[in-house]
Structure formats: C-alpha cells, structure tokens
Design a protein around this motif. Structure first.
Motif, PDB file in Angstrom:
ATOM      1  N   GLY A 222       0.807  -1.201   0.000  1.00 15.65           N
ATOM      2  CA  GLY A 222       0.000   0.000   0.000  1.00 15.65           C
ATOM      3  C   GLY A 222       0.848   1.262   0.000  1.00 15.65           C
ATOM      4  O   GLY A 222       2.084   1.222  -0.108  1.00 15.65           O
ATOM      5  N   PHE A 223       0.171   2.389   0.150  1.00 14.61           N
ATOM      6  CA  PHE A 223       0.848   3.676   0.068  1.00 14.61           C
ATOM      7  C   PHE A 223       1.899   3.843   1.161  1.00 14.61           C
ATOM      8  O   PHE A 223       2.985   4.374   0.913  1.00 14.61           O
TER       9      PHE A 223
ATOM     10  N   ARG B 234       2.602   6.483 -14.147  1.00 15.51           N
ATOM     11  CA  ARG B 234       3.149   5.618 -13.108  1.00 15.51           C
ATOM     12  C   ARG B 234       4.655   5.837 -13.031  1.00 15.51           C
ATOM     13  O   ARG B 234       5.281   6.191 -14.037  1.00 15.51           O
TER      14      ARG B 234
ATOM     15  N   ARG C  68      -0.772  -1.481  -4.617  1.00 14.91           N
ATOM     16  CA  ARG C  68      -2.101  -1.042  -4.188  1.00 14.91           C
ATOM     17  C   ARG C  68      -2.123   0.461  -3.921  1.00 14.91           C
ATOM     18  O   ARG C  68      -2.212   0.911  -2.777  1.00 14.91           O
ATOM     19  N   LEU C  69      -2.031   1.245  -5.000  1.00 15.85           N
ATOM     20  CA  LEU C  69      -2.005   2.696  -4.879  1.00 15.85           C
ATOM     21  C   LEU C  69      -3.146   3.333  -5.675  1.00 15.85           C
ATOM     22  O   LEU C  69      -3.470   2.887  -6.778  1.00 15.85           O
ATOM     23  N   GLU C  70      -3.721   4.372  -5.113  1.00 16.12           N
ATOM     24  CA  GLU C  70      -4.686   5.183  -5.849  1.00 16.12           C
ATOM     25  C   GLU C  70      -3.925   6.109  -6.808  1.00 16.12           C
ATOM     26  O   GLU C  70      -2.709   6.277  -6.692  1.00 16.12           O
ATOM     27  N   VAL C  71      -4.658   6.715  -7.743  1.00 16.14           N
ATOM     28  CA  VAL C  71      -4.026   7.590  -8.737  1.00 16.14           C
ATOM     29  C   VAL C  71      -3.289   8.738  -8.058  1.00 16.14           C
ATOM     30  O   VAL C  71      -2.144   9.060  -8.419  1.00 16.14           O
ATOM     31  N   GLU C  72      -3.899   9.358  -7.063  1.00 13.70           N
ATOM     32  CA  GLU C  72      -3.261  10.472  -6.367  1.00 13.70           C
ATOM     33  C   GLU C  72      -1.993  10.019  -5.642  1.00 13.70           C
ATOM     34  O   GLU C  72      -0.995  10.741  -5.590  1.00 13.70           O
ATOM     35  N   GLU C  73      -2.038   8.821  -5.099  1.00  9.82           N
ATOM     36  CA  GLU C  73      -0.876   8.277  -4.397  1.00  9.82           C
ATOM     37  C   GLU C  73       0.252   7.969  -5.379  1.00  9.82           C
ATOM     38  O   GLU C  73       1.435   8.185  -5.075  1.00  9.82           O
ATOM     39  N   GLU C  74      -0.105   7.457  -6.563  1.00 15.39           N
ATOM     40  CA  GLU C  74       0.900   7.222  -7.613  1.00 15.39           C
ATOM     41  C   GLU C  74       1.602   8.515  -7.984  1.00 15.39           C
ATOM     42  O   GLU C  74       2.819   8.542  -8.204  1.00 15.39           O
TER      43      GLU C  74
ATOM     44  N   HIS D  41      -0.280  11.940 -14.280  1.00 21.37           N
ATOM     45  CA  HIS D  41      -1.014  10.677 -14.179  1.00 21.37           C
ATOM     46  C   HIS D  41      -0.161   9.477 -14.592  1.00 21.37           C
ATOM     47  O   HIS D  41      -0.685   8.386 -14.790  1.00 21.37           O
TER      48      HIS D  41
END
Length: 317
Positions: free
Chosen positions: A256-257, A307, A281-287, A305
């Motif tokens: 995760g983040f 990766r 397991r990352l959300e777009v904002e976290e990426e 946006h």
C-alpha cells in the motif's frame, strides 16, 4: 581435427560467415535446435565458448539424457573453452540433470554460466544440482527460472548459490524457502509465493536485516510476490544498512501507500539505488505523489497521471 565446414554448421548457427577459422569461432555462440555431433566436435576442439539450444517457439526438440551426457563429457576435454550452456524451453527433466551432473568433470572446467530456463526441473533436480560435480565448478551465473522448484529445492540450492554473482529463480513455487537463497550479488526471485514473513526471514539470514551484517546484494527483484506494507518496511531496514544495493524491484505485489512511500522516501535520502514499484495497491493520487518523490516535481508535474515505471526512461534523458 579440422574445423567443420560451413555446410556442416549451417544448422547450428546463423552467425557463422561462409569462411571461418577456429580462432574466430571462439568468439561466436553456437545456436542450434538440438545437440549434434558437430556441436560436440566444436566443444571438444575448443572452437566455441557458448552453446544455445533453442526450445519452444524456435522449433526446438526435447534434449535427451544421452545428449546431456555427451555435453558433460565434452567439458572434460583439455581443449574445451566452453563458458556458457543455455538449454531453454527444451523439456529438460530432472533425469537429464542427473546424467549431466554425474558426467561433469570433478575438477573445475571452463564452465561459468548455466541457463536452464523454462524446463521441467523440480525439487529433485535442485537436489541433483546441489550434490553433484557442479559444486566443483567455478559457476558464477545460474538461471533456473520458469521451472517447478519449491521450498525444498530452494533449501538444496543453498549450497551452490552462495558463490554465484547472478541467480535467477523467478517464476517457480518458492515461499519460505527464499531464506536459503541469499548470497548472490544479483538475485531475481520474482513471481514466486514470497510473503512478508518469508522476506523477513530471508533478510535476517543474510540480507542485512534485523541487526545482520551488510550483505553483498546489489540487485534484488521481488516482482509479483505476496508482499504487503510489513514487507516493504523490512526492505527499508535492509536498504538503510546496505550501501551496495543498486536496484530494487517490488512491482506487482500488494504493497500500500505507506510501504511504497517509505521505500520512496529512503530512495530520496540515499539516492543510491533504482526503485521500481508499479502495479501495487495505490490510488491515482498516491501514484502521483510517489512519482514526484522518485523523479522530482518537474517530471511529476509534467506527467501527473504517469506511473513511476513510465518515467524511468524520461528520467535518464
């Protein structure tokens, strides 16, 4: 013994020119569909340093125990200069390995690189490799990826991996047995069944974690396993103690983040290794946050946006 004529070796390689002296053949690999009399002749005469037997997708044939025996015996010839044997996707079995290892010379020969990727090697084959004459060789590179080796086989292999520079055992069936595979400078163990506790035990055994001494590990590929945040925290501890690490791949796990952020933060502080983290397991904002941490705000803002893996090539320009 005369060097084979071009018509005899045409099926062995597409790299040979029409007129080729034995001296020039030494610098070229033999690429073939099967182990032939001409190949064995070339090995015994010292005319080649690399043999590659093409398997699936290249019209390859099943390698027999008889041919493996002939290949091993050829390595005993005083003129032999063969450094690398590559037999991939060729239905190589444990019995083939047993014959090959039993016929290897008991004294060190020129062999330093074995590639048996994509065959039918199991734990029994790993045991055979660990107990035979292979231990007497100065092997530096070993590829057993895409086979059927599990934890028991990993334990057997511990006796030979400690002296390797590069060891690839990705795409097998290893979990807790990963603890026995620390030793090579470059370890590729992706797409197995390694979880957080397995990784912790592995690093405690020799990776520099939990108060252990600094290891010689330079590259570690853990892609496609079962790691979560606790596994990432184990790696952070290892990285902070291991100044030799230059590449770490934890892509396609379940981190995760919090775990990825800790790894990226350590990368920012030390700036000594390449970190690959895609597919976790990352959300777009976290990426986006991780991208900016790894590649700086300039690239992160230009490609908000993207990766982290998408920006490796841009970062190098």
């Amino acid at each position: 013994m005369d060097a084979p004529q071009h018509s005899e070796i045409f099926e062995m390689t597409s790299l040979f020119p029409s007129s080729l002296s034995p001296f020039r053949m030494i610098h070229m690999p033999i690429i073939a569909r099967a182990i032939t009399d001409e190949i064995i002749q070339s090995i015994r005469a010292g005319w080649t340093r690399e043999v590659e037997i093409i398997g699936r997708g290249g019209g390859g044939t099943t390698t027999t125990t008889q041919n493996m025996s002939r290949l091993a015996k050829a390595l005993s010839d005083p003129k032999c200069r063969l450094n690398r044997i590559c037999i991939t996707y060729n239905s190589l079995t444990d019995e083939c390995l047993r014959v090959f290892v039993s016929e290897l010379p008991s004294r060190p020969c020129s062999l330093v690189d074995l590639d048996f990727q994509g065959n039918g090697i199991t734990d029994s084959g790993a045991m055979i490799l660990s107990k035979g004459n292979l231990q007497h060789q100065h092997l530096k590179h070993l590829n057993l990826s895409h086979n059927y080796i599990g934890d028991t086989g990993a334990h057997f292999l511990s006796s030979i991996v400690k002296n390797l520079i590069h060891f690839d055992i990705s795409n097998n069936q290893i979990g807790p047995g990963a603890q026995w595979l620390i030793g090579p400078q470059k370890l590729y163990i992706g797409w197995n069944n390694i979880g957080d506790e397995d990784l912790k035990e592995m690093m405690t055994k020799g990776g520099g974690g939990e108060g252990g001494e600094e290891s010689n590990l330079e590259e570690l590929d853990l892609e496609g396993n079962k790691l979560r945040d606790p596994g990432a925290f184990v790696l952070v501890d290892v990285i902070s103690k291991n100044s030799k690490l230059s590449k770490l791949n934890v892509s396609w796990n379940d981190i995760g983040f919090s775990g990825i952020h800790s790894l990226a933060n350590t990368r920012m502080i030390l700036k000594s290794y390449e970190l690959t983290t895609e597919g976790n397991r990352l959300e777009v904002e976290e990426e986006t946050i991780i991208t900016r941490m790894l590649f700086g705000s300039r690239l992160g803002d230009a490609f908000p946006h993207s990766r982290p893996s998408d920006l490796h090539s841009l970062h190098g320009r």
